[in-house]
Scaffold this active site. Structure first.
Site, PDB file in Angstrom:
ATOM      1  N   THR A   1       0.829  -1.205   0.000  1.00 50.70           N
ATOM      2  CA  THR A   1       0.000   0.000   0.000  1.00 50.70           C
ATOM      3  C   THR A   1       0.866   1.258   0.000  1.00 50.70           C
ATOM      4  O   THR A   1       0.593   2.205  -0.737  1.00 50.70           O
ATOM      5  CB  THR A   1      -0.950   0.004   1.217  1.00 50.70           C
ATOM      6  OG1 THR A   1      -1.715  -1.200   1.202  1.00 50.70           O
ATOM      7  CG2 THR A   1      -1.891   1.192   1.179  1.00 50.70           C
ATOM      8  N   CYS A   2       1.914   1.257   0.792  1.00 52.24           N
ATOM      9  CA  CYS A   2       2.811   2.422   0.847  1.00 52.24           C
ATOM     10  C   CYS A   2       3.526   2.607  -0.479  1.00 52.24           C
ATOM     11  O   CYS A   2       3.624   3.723  -1.000  1.00 52.24           O
ATOM     12  CB  CYS A   2       3.832   2.258   1.972  1.00 52.24           C
ATOM     13  SG  CYS A   2       3.102   2.088   3.616  1.00 52.24           S
ATOM     14  N   ALA A   3       4.027   1.520  -1.035  1.00 57.27           N
ATOM     15  CA  ALA A   3       4.725   1.592  -2.319  1.00 57.27           C
ATOM     16  C   ALA A   3       3.780   2.092  -3.417  1.00 57.27           C
ATOM     17  O   ALA A   3       4.165   2.909  -4.261  1.00 57.27           O
ATOM     18  CB  ALA A   3       5.296   0.222  -2.674  1.00 57.27           C
TER      19      ALA A   3
END
Length: 186
Positions: free
Chosen positions: A64-66
């Site tokens: 999700t962060c990437a």
């Protein structure tokens, strides 16, 4: 700065609390000192006169962060006089490696690995749960004078932020150099 109470969030159904709340809309964003990929110190004042998107998240090592970095990398290229700062606890070496592998060129990754001042001042420091010490997922959009014009604390840290609302808030910020049609986003 931030309101003086914890923010209750979720991480895959588990309750997670932050140290405070995000800075309020129409308030001046707190200055900060974070570490760039080359280990230099970067502050918010370095971007005075630019519109700034703060993409805050736990770690580039999560999908999700990437994904948020990849999406903001694409969108950032559409907005002159705008900088996207992707902020996490990841080491600058890992941030640099991620950007090289993913061909990320339109955002600046910054690390809070040396202290907790940023996460404390912005109310995103997770104070309990297995994620304690990392940052919650949030997006803030600042105008050219450093005032908060949009904020989102993502209620479940595993979810992506609302990119459309963040980008729309950029579109609505005055910038005499550029006008964008809302048809050009996502």
């Amino acid at each position: 700065l931030s309101e003086l109470y914890t923010m209750k969030l979720k991480f895959k159904g588990l309750e997670v609390n932050t140290n405070a709340n995000l800075p309020k809309v129409n308030t001046k964003a707190p200055d900060f000192c974070l570490v760039n990929k080359d280990l230099s110190i970067v502050s918010l004042t370095d971007f005075r006169g630019k519109r700034v998107v703060l993409n805050i998240f736990p770690s580039l090592d999560t999908e999700t962060c990437a994904t948020s970095v990849r999406k903001f990398n694409i969108e950032a290229a559409k907005f002159p006089n705008t900088v996207v700062l992707c902020i996490s606890k990841d080491l600058p070496f890992a941030q640099r490696r991620f950007c090289e592998v993913e061909n990320i060129e339109n955002v600046i990754t910054l690390s809070e690995f040396r202290n907790n001042y940023f996460s404390t001042d912005y109310g995103v420091r997770i104070i309990d749960s297995p994620l304690q010490g990392l940052m919650a997922r949030a997006v803030l959009v600042l105008d050219r004078e450093g005032y908060v014009r949009y904020r989102e604390m993502v209620q479940d840290i595993a979810d992506e932020p609302n990119y459309r609302l963040a980008i729309n808030s950029l579109i609505n910020l005055p910038d005499e150099e550029y006008k964008i049609s809302s048809n050009n986003i996502f």
